[in-house]
Scaffold this active site. Structure first.
Site, PDB file in Angstrom:
ATOM      1  N   SER A  56       0.434  -2.127   6.783  1.00  0.00           N
ATOM      2  CA  SER A  56       0.085  -0.719   6.850  1.00  0.00           C
ATOM      3  C   SER A  56      -0.319  -0.346   8.279  1.00  0.00           C
ATOM      4  O   SER A  56       0.478  -0.525   9.203  1.00  0.00           O
ATOM      5  CB  SER A  56      -1.007  -0.407   5.826  1.00  0.00           C
ATOM      6  OG  SER A  56      -1.136   0.979   5.614  1.00  0.00           O
ATOM      7  N   GLU A 116       5.820   2.473  -2.568  1.00  0.00           N
ATOM      8  CA  GLU A 116       4.624   2.431  -1.730  1.00  0.00           C
ATOM      9  C   GLU A 116       3.513   3.362  -2.201  1.00  0.00           C
ATOM     10  O   GLU A 116       2.367   2.955  -2.378  1.00  0.00           O
ATOM     11  CB  GLU A 116       4.998   2.792  -0.281  1.00  0.00           C
ATOM     12  CG  GLU A 116       5.917   1.819   0.420  1.00  0.00           C
ATOM     13  CD  GLU A 116       5.179   0.670   1.070  1.00  0.00           C
ATOM     14  OE1 GLU A 116       3.960   0.542   0.872  1.00  0.00           O
ATOM     15  OE2 GLU A 116       5.838  -0.117   1.775  1.00  0.00           O
ATOM     16  N   HIS A 129       2.180  -0.134  -2.506  1.00  0.00           N
ATOM     17  CA  HIS A 129       1.554  -0.505  -1.242  1.00  0.00           C
ATOM     18  C   HIS A 129       0.569  -1.644  -1.483  1.00  0.00           C
ATOM     19  O   HIS A 129      -0.258  -1.586  -2.393  1.00  0.00           O
ATOM     20  CB  HIS A 129       0.833   0.725  -0.702  1.00  0.00           C
ATOM     21  CG  HIS A 129       0.514   0.693   0.746  1.00  0.00           C
ATOM     22  ND1 HIS A 129       1.479   0.535   1.723  1.00  0.00           N
ATOM     23  CD2 HIS A 129      -0.669   0.829   1.413  1.00  0.00           C
ATOM     24  CE1 HIS A 129       0.904   0.584   2.914  1.00  0.00           C
ATOM     25  NE2 HIS A 129      -0.402   0.743   2.761  1.00  0.00           N
TER      26      HIS A 129
END
Length: 498
Positions: free
Chosen positions: A182, A309, A406
């Site tokens: 990220s 995600e 994610h």
């Protein structure tokens, strides 16, 4: 294998994390960045005498987040620039080294999260280094007269510490891979093109890199908002006089203002105030443009993202809930997305309700499309580049979907999928097929760090034909429908609009 190691600043004693792995935690790689050193570049760590006990993680950077299984920040915690090392080798070894940059929107997170325990990767043949760096306003807020991107400068300092000290832990200072997820993955992209980081690593892994960067104008505006919320002038003296906890609280208030105002533009949808600032000495150019021009060509790059995600951000309540076509059109307008893009997604997902279309578009906007552009930029400039997608999807015991969202790939790539504290991320206890998936992913990441080859073909021209798709062996090979990438051809990045 000894538990005592000599660093340039002094001797440290770790502990056995497993029979064949020693963990050494909380080693300072730079001085505490407060007092006269606040808002400055990192300064060298102060040496110590005797043997320093290194069996606990160091304090984390100022933040308000309280993450499961991780420590929280307390006002007064200042020695926040530390590294942790997991090693299976004695001094004199020459194992490949992995240096990890945690994510958290440049605002929260730490190296002490259970996702990032390096024991399994060390047992597989790496020396693992994780680190804390300045976050939020301390690390990425614009401060007049101070260097931008102090969090990135901290990361460079940790890489220099690694080059100077990792041989004592059995690592090869000439074979270092940086990796992150990220905002940590976007930091990896930044480091690949920063002059100050050149020569400190040979390879890079970027899990779910996020596309947001800030211009100087946006960064200055954000500082004014936070300073006003803190009741301080937006000057160097005024900001230095504000305690770290005051700026953390002020930033949280600004976030809530955006979150509660649907008319506040693109920040309303997932209010994140901090990102790398473009245009200064630290980061002169957008990493995409710099990579396309050949910066970092000598660094092998592995980019990975998940196929769903943004479902995690929705599940934890960090993004706005869109339920109507009017809201979806407003979202597209706030991000400058053409109407043809939404039409294309609706055609690709004909039965999906508005919330699912929104999450799919938002996930591609911030993560998947940026990952693809990173791959294309680096490969197009002649860099050896690999792409993978994590697509583990199934139904949980109660019938709810287990998403490839994610962060879901991290426990598998680190071999920490059995940790019950990570059950939420992976949708419950792992199955035998999950364990085999983790074994394959750990092997690929270790092989890439060691040799630059994760076990599949590098990207040439067609991204889809050279991507490794990570699924459990018992999952059907059907893919989640996605819109064609051609829909993104005219969408510029970075995506944040003032």
């Amino acid at each position: 294998m000894d538990d005592v190691f000599q660093t340039a600043s002094g001797t440290v004693r770790g502990f056995r994390a497993a029979d064949d792995v020693v963990a050494v935690l909380g080693i300072p790689y730079a001085a505490p960045p407060f007092g006269a050193r606040r808002f400055r570049e990192p300064f060298p760590a102060e040496p110590w005498r005797g043997v320093r006990d290194a069996t606990e993680f160091g304090p984390i950077a100022p933040q308000s987040a309280e993450l499961p299984g991780a420590p929280v920040w307390s006002p007064g915690d200042e020695d926040v620039l530390t590294v942790n090392v997991w090693t299976p080798a004695a001094e004199g070894g020459r194992l490949p080294v992995l240096v990890w940059l945690h994510g958290g929107a440049y605002t929260f997170g730490s190296s002490a999260q259970p996702d990032f325990d390096g024991t399994a990767l060390a047992r597989a043949g790496l020396v693992v280094v994780t680190l804390n760096y300045r976050l939020g306003f301390e690390g990425f807020g614009y401060v007049p007269g101070a260097p931008d991107n102090r969090g990135l400068l901290d990361q460079v300092a940790a890489l220099r510490w690694t080059r100077e000290n990792i041989a004592a832990f059995g690592g090869d200072p000439g074979n270092v891979t940086i990796a992150g997820q990220s905002s940590g993955a976007t930091s990896v992209a930044c480091l690949m093109v920063m002059d100050g980081a050149r020569g400190l690593f040979r390879r890079a892994v970027a899990h779910s890199p996020a596309s947001v960067f800030h211009t100087r104008d946006i960064a200055v505006s954000t500082t004014r908002e936070i300073a006003e919320a803190a009741g301080r002038p937006a000057t160097l003296a005024g900001l230095e006089a504000a305690p770290p906890e005051a700026l953390v609280a002020a930033a949280d208030r600004v976030v809530e203002t955006y979150r509660n105002d649907p008319g506040s533009g693109s920040r309303h949808y997932d209010p994140s105030l901090f990102a790398p600032v473009l245009g200064g000495d630290t980061l002169p150019a957008d990493p995409l443009a710099a990579l396309a021009a050949g910066a970092g060509r000598e660094v092998d790059l592995l980019v990975s993202h998940t196929t769903e995600e943004y479902w995690l951000l929705d599940a934890v309540g960090s993004c706005a809930k869109l339920t109507t076509d009017q809201q979806l059109a407003g979202f597209a307008a706030d991000f400058g997305l053409p109407g043809t893009l939404l039409d294309g997604y609706r055609a690709a997902l004909p039965h999906a309700p508005v919330p699912e279309v929104h999450l799919t578009v938002f996930g591609d906007l911030l993560f998947a499309e940026f990952a693809a552009r990173l791959v294309e930029a680096h490969a197009g400039a002649g860099g050896r580049t690999y792409l993978s997608r994590f697509d583990r999807r199934r139904a949980a015991a109660d019938g709810t979907p287990v998403r490839a969202w994610h962060c879901a790939d991290i426990p598998f790539a680190w071999g920490n999928h059995e940790d019950p504290r990570l059950a939420f991320l992976i949708g419950g206890a792992p199955t035998p097929a999950d364990r085999e998936l983790a074994r394959r992913m750990v092997r690929a990441w270790v092989d890439f760090a060691a040799t630059g080859d994760p076990g599949w073909a590098p990207v040439r021209d067609a991204i889809a034909d050279t991507a490794r798709i990570w699924r459990p062996g018992d999952q059907p090979p059907d893919a989640l429908p996605t819109a064609p990438r051609a829909l993104w051809a005219d969408v510029a990045m970075p995506v944040l609009r003032p």
